[in-house]
Motif scaffolding. Structure first.
Motif, PDB file in Angstrom:
ATOM      1  N   GLY A 120       0.778  -1.229   0.000  1.00  0.00           N
ATOM      2  CA  GLY A 120       0.000   0.000   0.000  1.00  0.00           C
ATOM      3  C   GLY A 120       0.804   1.271   0.000  1.00  0.00           C
ATOM      4  O   GLY A 120       0.231   2.374   0.074  1.00  0.00           O
ATOM      5  N   TYR A 121       2.109   1.174  -0.099  1.00  0.00           N
ATOM      6  CA  TYR A 121       2.955   2.362  -0.164  1.00  0.00           C
ATOM      7  C   TYR A 121       2.956   2.933  -1.585  1.00  0.00           C
ATOM      8  O   TYR A 121       2.926   2.185  -2.563  1.00  0.00           O
ATOM      9  CB  TYR A 121       4.392   2.023   0.219  1.00  0.00           C
ATOM     10  CG  TYR A 121       4.681   2.018   1.695  1.00  0.00           C
ATOM     11  CD1 TYR A 121       5.464   3.010   2.273  1.00  0.00           C
ATOM     12  CD2 TYR A 121       4.172   1.020   2.530  1.00  0.00           C
ATOM     13  CE1 TYR A 121       5.742   3.003   3.638  1.00  0.00           C
ATOM     14  CE2 TYR A 121       4.438   1.003   3.884  1.00  0.00           C
ATOM     15  CZ  TYR A 121       5.220   2.005   4.430  1.00  0.00           C
ATOM     16  OH  TYR A 121       5.485   2.006   5.779  1.00  0.00           O
ATOM     17  N   THR A 122       3.005   4.257  -1.682  1.00  0.00           N
ATOM     18  CA  THR A 122       3.284   4.914  -2.949  1.00  0.00           C
ATOM     19  C   THR A 122       4.804   4.970  -3.100  1.00  0.00           C
ATOM     20  O   THR A 122       5.513   5.357  -2.164  1.00  0.00           O
ATOM     21  CB  THR A 122       2.708   6.335  -2.978  1.00  0.00           C
ATOM     22  OG1 THR A 122       1.290   6.258  -2.818  1.00  0.00           O
ATOM     23  CG2 THR A 122       3.024   7.018  -4.291  1.00  0.00           C
ATOM     24  N   THR A 123       5.311   4.583  -4.250  1.00  0.00           N
ATOM     25  CA  THR A 123       6.759   4.418  -4.421  1.00  0.00           C
ATOM     26  C   THR A 123       7.291   5.337  -5.512  1.00  0.00           C
ATOM     27  O   THR A 123       6.612   5.608  -6.506  1.00  0.00           O
ATOM     28  CB  THR A 123       7.096   2.967  -4.781  1.00  0.00           C
ATOM     29  OG1 THR A 123       6.387   2.616  -5.978  1.00  0.00           O
ATOM     30  CG2 THR A 123       6.682   2.012  -3.669  1.00  0.00           C
ATOM     31  N   ALA A 124       8.517   5.802  -5.337  1.00  0.00           N
ATOM     32  CA  ALA A 124       9.103   6.694  -6.332  1.00  0.00           C
ATOM     33  C   ALA A 124      10.618   6.587  -6.326  1.00  0.00           C
ATOM     34  O   ALA A 124      11.228   6.255  -5.296  1.00  0.00           O
ATOM     35  CB  ALA A 124       8.686   8.147  -6.074  1.00  0.00           C
ATOM     36  N   LEU A 125      11.207   6.855  -7.467  1.00  0.00           N
ATOM     37  CA  LEU A 125      12.665   6.875  -7.634  1.00  0.00           C
ATOM     38  C   LEU A 125      13.069   8.174  -8.321  1.00  0.00           C
ATOM     39  O   LEU A 125      12.437   8.591  -9.294  1.00  0.00           O
ATOM     40  CB  LEU A 125      13.137   5.680  -8.457  1.00  0.00           C
ATOM     41  CG  LEU A 125      14.636   5.606  -8.791  1.00  0.00           C
ATOM     42  CD1 LEU A 125      15.100   4.151  -8.835  1.00  0.00           C
ATOM     43  CD2 LEU A 125      14.982   6.275 -10.116  1.00  0.00           C
ATOM     44  N   PHE A 126      14.157   8.768  -7.836  1.00  0.00           N
ATOM     45  CA  PHE A 126      14.685   9.992  -8.428  1.00  0.00           C
ATOM     46  C   PHE A 126      16.200   9.870  -8.552  1.00  0.00           C
ATOM     47  O   PHE A 126      16.900   9.820  -7.540  1.00  0.00           O
ATOM     48  CB  PHE A 126      14.325  11.204  -7.561  1.00  0.00           C
ATOM     49  CG  PHE A 126      12.842  11.340  -7.324  1.00  0.00           C
ATOM     50  CD1 PHE A 126      12.032  11.967  -8.246  1.00  0.00           C
ATOM     51  CD2 PHE A 126      12.269  10.805  -6.177  1.00  0.00           C
ATOM     52  CE1 PHE A 126      10.661  12.075  -8.040  1.00  0.00           C
ATOM     53  CE2 PHE A 126      10.902  10.914  -5.948  1.00  0.00           C
ATOM     54  CZ  PHE A 126      10.094  11.545  -6.891  1.00  0.00           C
ATOM     55  N   GLN A 201       0.044  12.540   2.567  1.00  0.00           N
ATOM     56  CA  GLN A 201      -1.012  11.974   3.403  1.00  0.00           C
ATOM     57  C   GLN A 201      -1.033  10.446   3.392  1.00  0.00           C
ATOM     58  O   GLN A 201      -1.801   9.830   4.124  1.00  0.00           O
ATOM     59  CB  GLN A 201      -2.372  12.516   2.946  1.00  0.00           C
ATOM     60  CG  GLN A 201      -2.509  14.022   3.033  1.00  0.00           C
ATOM     61  CD  GLN A 201      -2.241  14.567   4.423  1.00  0.00           C
ATOM     62  OE1 GLN A 201      -2.633  13.968   5.425  1.00  0.00           O
ATOM     63  NE2 GLN A 201      -1.555  15.704   4.490  1.00  0.00           N
ATOM     64  N   GLU A 202      -0.221   9.846   2.561  1.00  0.00           N
ATOM     65  CA  GLU A 202      -0.182   8.388   2.454  1.00  0.00           C
ATOM     66  C   GLU A 202       1.250   7.912   2.690  1.00  0.00           C
ATOM     67  O   GLU A 202       2.200   8.666   2.477  1.00  0.00           O
ATOM     68  CB  GLU A 202      -0.674   7.951   1.068  1.00  0.00           C
ATOM     69  CG  GLU A 202       0.062   8.644  -0.062  1.00  0.00           C
ATOM     70  CD  GLU A 202      -0.634   8.478  -1.403  1.00  0.00           C
ATOM     71  OE1 GLU A 202      -0.810   7.319  -1.817  1.00  0.00           O
ATOM     72  OE2 GLU A 202      -0.962   9.492  -2.035  1.00  0.00           O
ATOM     73  N   PRO A 203       1.425   6.694   3.147  1.00  0.00           N
ATOM     74  CA  PRO A 203       2.795   6.219   3.338  1.00  0.00           C
ATOM     75  C   PRO A 203       3.529   6.125   2.002  1.00  0.00           C
ATOM     76  O   PRO A 203       2.969   5.666   1.009  1.00  0.00           O
ATOM     77  CB  PRO A 203       2.619   4.839   3.974  1.00  0.00           C
ATOM     78  CG  PRO A 203       1.244   4.410   3.611  1.00  0.00           C
ATOM     79  CD  PRO A 203       0.426   5.661   3.498  1.00  0.00           C
ATOM     80  N   PHE A 204       4.770   6.598   1.975  1.00  0.00           N
ATOM     81  CA  PHE A 204       5.538   6.558   0.726  1.00  0.00           C
ATOM     82  C   PHE A 204       6.905   5.932   0.965  1.00  0.00           C
ATOM     83  O   PHE A 204       7.477   6.010   2.053  1.00  0.00           O
ATOM     84  CB  PHE A 204       5.674   7.950   0.102  1.00  0.00           C
ATOM     85  CG  PHE A 204       6.257   9.012   1.000  1.00  0.00           C
ATOM     86  CD1 PHE A 204       7.621   9.084   1.277  1.00  0.00           C
ATOM     87  CD2 PHE A 204       5.421   9.975   1.568  1.00  0.00           C
ATOM     88  CE1 PHE A 204       8.145  10.073   2.094  1.00  0.00           C
ATOM     89  CE2 PHE A 204       5.938  10.976   2.392  1.00  0.00           C
ATOM     90  CZ  PHE A 204       7.305  11.020   2.658  1.00  0.00           C
ATOM     91  N   PHE A 205       7.387   5.303  -0.082  1.00  0.00           N
ATOM     92  CA  PHE A 205       8.741   4.740  -0.124  1.00  0.00           C
ATOM     93  C   PHE A 205       9.482   5.465  -1.239  1.00  0.00           C
ATOM     94  O   PHE A 205       9.103   5.359  -2.411  1.00  0.00           O
ATOM     95  CB  PHE A 205       8.708   3.237  -0.395  1.00  0.00           C
ATOM     96  CG  PHE A 205      10.078   2.614  -0.551  1.00  0.00           C
ATOM     97  CD1 PHE A 205      10.743   2.087   0.541  1.00  0.00           C
ATOM     98  CD2 PHE A 205      10.709   2.572  -1.792  1.00  0.00           C
ATOM     99  CE1 PHE A 205      12.009   1.515   0.401  1.00  0.00           C
ATOM    100  CE2 PHE A 205      11.969   2.005  -1.941  1.00  0.00           C
ATOM    101  CZ  PHE A 205      12.616   1.481  -0.837  1.00  0.00           C
ATOM    102  N   ILE A 206      10.502   6.218  -0.869  1.00  0.00           N
ATOM    103  CA  ILE A 206      11.261   6.998  -1.847  1.00  0.00           C
ATOM    104  C   ILE A 206      12.701   6.508  -1.883  1.00  0.00           C
ATOM    105  O   ILE A 206      13.377   6.421  -0.855  1.00  0.00           O
ATOM    106  CB  ILE A 206      11.228   8.501  -1.519  1.00  0.00           C
ATOM    107  CG1 ILE A 206       9.812   9.054  -1.736  1.00  0.00           C
ATOM    108  CG2 ILE A 206      12.225   9.271  -2.376  1.00  0.00           C
ATOM    109  CD1 ILE A 206       9.647  10.499  -1.345  1.00  0.00           C
ATOM    110  N   TYR A 207      13.133   6.173  -3.072  1.00  0.00           N
ATOM    111  CA  TYR A 207      14.528   5.789  -3.331  1.00  0.00           C
ATOM    112  C   TYR A 207      15.169   6.950  -4.072  1.00  0.00           C
ATOM    113  O   TYR A 207      14.736   7.307  -5.178  1.00  0.00           O
ATOM    114  CB  TYR A 207      14.533   4.511  -4.163  1.00  0.00           C
ATOM    115  CG  TYR A 207      15.888   3.958  -4.527  1.00  0.00           C
ATOM    116  CD1 TYR A 207      16.961   3.968  -3.648  1.00  0.00           C
ATOM    117  CD2 TYR A 207      16.084   3.379  -5.796  1.00  0.00           C
ATOM    118  CE1 TYR A 207      18.189   3.428  -3.998  1.00  0.00           C
ATOM    119  CE2 TYR A 207      17.307   2.824  -6.150  1.00  0.00           C
ATOM    120  CZ  TYR A 207      18.359   2.852  -5.256  1.00  0.00           C
ATOM    121  OH  TYR A 207      19.566   2.319  -5.617  1.00  0.00           O
ATOM    122  N   LEU A 208      16.162   7.574  -3.448  1.00  0.00           N
ATOM    123  CA  LEU A 208      16.818   8.767  -3.989  1.00  0.00           C
ATOM    124  C   LEU A 208      18.295   8.469  -4.247  1.00  0.00           C
ATOM    125  O   LEU A 208      19.173   8.875  -3.488  1.00  0.00           O
ATOM    126  CB  LEU A 208      16.638   9.931  -3.010  1.00  0.00           C
ATOM    127  CG  LEU A 208      17.184  11.314  -3.349  1.00  0.00           C
ATOM    128  CD1 LEU A 208      16.773  11.761  -4.737  1.00  0.00           C
ATOM    129  CD2 LEU A 208      16.733  12.325  -2.307  1.00  0.00           C
TER     130      LEU A 208
END
Length: 596
Positions: A120-126, A201-208
């Motif tokens: 349920g995490y929103t995930t992103a990579l930058f 507002q939602e749990p997020f997983f960010i890979y930077l």
């Protein structure tokens, strides 16, 4: 403090602890932000005693963080990134090199992003991915909802968008090219903050994963200027390296302020680490730079090649306070540890090599008895069982099966204790042999990662000589292509998922900066290198059981082959032929042709 209950499961690498963390209905799972720098060695930080470099914002984070002081990765970019993503050592997941077809994940290997996405995490990579530029192993294929990235292993490499120079570049937003303004590191942090604004507002997983301070060492002069005097005095290798790190520090500081302003600094797990040892922060002879009193730099099995800074904070759970944890830890531990802390369940089918470090995060006096393995090889061939390896256990370091060092009492690894401790060597070799034989059974050990063609997920696939399999040295720079450097690496692993007709286009120059095969494109306004011509008479491809050859028209930009391919795995071999000599095609584009 959040209550933790532990259960045990067995995996290839040993035992991992999976805690069950109870969150109330009103309690939001923690966010995760993993910041990974590129080629920043353990000595390239003020908080680690560097006498010249100023990193006040990272130093402040260090002072309030829990620090793993014996944290190890692989000595190169791709192997470390693959291990972080999969919880498996590179020799297990198959991505053990930075080129020759072994710089991509397998399509069937789950990633940490997929694990968190499914929870349920929103995930992103930058930033920098370096685990495959084509389907099915682009970040968008491996669990990331939103992606802003450059291609290949660095900005300005020949597989990246032609013309990128760290400033005002074209990056890929969910696989589509988009023009950006500003310096690369600034862009990665800016885009991260924009993403958080939308998803706070939602749990997020960010890979930077930053591309800095990887070379080319490019940064605005204002950041490098304070260090130029040290370069002139031969105290450091390059002021630009320190300038790039100073820019990272500045961005990290404003990022910390942003999180605090958004009230996200307390319930967010923040990790700062690097992917391998320094490249330009320390000279091999030890006369320039600083390396934390360790020997070895990027690529080495010596301690400085794979021991990196690792700082972590999660204020709401008490993971803070400036504590050192001496437990031996590794990049493969991130997946099970973060899953444990965030109460994200792990399927029994996951074959993880890492262990859950959450018990020692809560109690630094606890220890985990285990061996850690360093295997990588810059080749399509697998790493060997002994040569080119390092096995770690407690304070012992066994290199190539015959050099044994006590790292606590001999950090510069000058005294080989092999003769004094044959029992230790026998134990470490046995651990390594057991692990090697287990992973050798996996398909990823013997099968090359394949680029899929014929899928609706990617209509046109781009193959470059940078990733080609072969026996030649690496070629990865745009200026090498521009100069007409010839390279014999010419083979690509493919999987055809739709039977039918395909167009295979062989090019001298990339589509975004096209030019005739025998000629030159227009000079790029951001480039200073010279363009040279090549004169191939033929273009030749081999695929499946087919061989095709065409004469090169000097003015044409591409040589097209229309071929019928059956479903299945195959190898594409593509060459330019010039005066009887063969060399790999620089850029190849493959697309499926509908029946009409």
């Amino acid at each position: 403090m959040i209550p933790i209950i532990h259960s045990l499961i067995m995996t290839i690498g040993g035992i991992i602890l999976i805690p069950l963390i109870a969150f109330s209905q009103n309690e939001k799972q923690p966010n995760v932000i993993l910041i990974l720098t590129d080629d920043q060695g353990i000595g390239d930080l003020g908080c680690h005693g560097n006498p010249w470099l100023k990193t006040p914002n990272i130093d402040k984070f260090y002072e309030g963080a829990v620090r793993f002081t014996d944290f190890h990765v692989s000595p190169l970019c791709t192997p470390t990134r693959a291990a972080i993503m999969t919880g498996q050592y590179p020799i297990h997941n198959g991505a053990w090199a930075t080129y020759k077809g072994r710089d991509a994940l397998s399509k069937n290997t789950p990633t940490i992003a997929e694990v968190f996405q499914s929870a349920g995490y929103t995930t992103a990579l930058f930033g920098k991915w370096h685990l495959g530029d084509n389907y099915p192993v682009r970040p968008s294929d491996k669990g990331f909802d939103h992606v802003v990235q450059h291609h290949a292993g660095g900005i300005g490499e020949l597989s990246d968008h032609w013309g990128n120079t760290y400033f005002d570049d074209v990056y890929y937003v969910n696989n589509e090219p988009q023009q950006f303004e500003g310096y690369c590191t600034d862009v990665w942090f800016d885009e991260t903050m924009k993403f958080i604004e939308k998803h706070q507002q939602e749990p997020f997983f960010i890979y930077l994963p930053l591309n800095a301070p990887h070379d080319p060492l490019i940064v605005a002069e204002e950041y490098a200027k304070p260090y130029q005097k040290f370069e002139e005095n031969n105290e450091i290798i390059d002021a630009n390296l320190y300038g790039m790190i100073a820019n990272i520090d500045e961005n990290f500081g404003r990022f910390q302020k942003f999180l605090k302003k958004k009230k996200l600094d307390k319930n967010t797990i923040i990790i700062y680490m690097s992917d391998n040892g320094t490249r330009f922060g320390y000279s091999p002879d030890g006369k320039k730079g600083y390396n934390y009193n360790l020997r070895g730099i990027k690529g080495a099995k010596l301690e400085g090649g794979h021991r990196v800074p690792f700082f972590m904070q999660w204020a709401d759970a008490g993971i803070k306070g400036g504590k050192d944890i001496p437990t031996l830890a590794s990049h493969v531990d991130l997946l099970p540890t973060l899953a444990s802390l965030c109460n994200v369940s792990l399927a029994d089918s996951l074959k993880l090599d890492g262990v859950d470090l959450s018990p020692v995060l809560k109690d630094a006096q606890k220890t985990i008895q285990r061996s850690v393995f360093v295997h990588h090889r810059q080749d399509w061939r697998p790493p060997t069982v002994i040569q080119g390896t390092c096995v770690l256990q407690n304070d012992w370091r066994l290199i190539n099966g015959k050099q044994l060092y006590d790292i606590k009492n001999d950090p510069l690894q000058k005294e080989n204790l092999a003769q004094q401790h044959p029992d230790i060597i026998a134990q470490l070799l046995a651990d390594n042999q057991t692990f090697y034989q287990e992973v050798k059974k996996e398909k990823t050990f013997s099968e090359m990662p394949s680029t899929i063609i014929g899928s609706i997920a990617q209509n046109e696939v781009t193959l470059t000589i940078q990733h080609a399999i072969g026996e030649d040295k690496g070629i990865w720079k745009c200026e090498q292509v521009a100069s007409g450097m010839k390279n014999k690496n010419n083979t690509h692993a493919l999987e055809v998922v739709k039977e039918g007709m395909y167009k295979i286009s062989c090019r001298r120059w990339p589509q975004e900066w096209a030019g005739p095969i025998h000629g030159k494109p227009s000079t790029h306004p951001k480039h200073t290198f010279e363009y040279q011509t090549i004169q191939p008479e033929l273009a030749r491809i081999k695929i499946g059981n087919q061989i095709h050859e065409k004469v090169v028209n000097p003015e044409q930009e591409e040589v097209e082959f229309i071929v019928y391919l059956e479903k299945g795995k195959t190898l594409l071999v593509n060459d330019f032929v010039e005066k009887g000599d063969k060399y790999g095609v620089y850029y190849t584009y493959i697309s499926y042709l509908p029946p009409n």
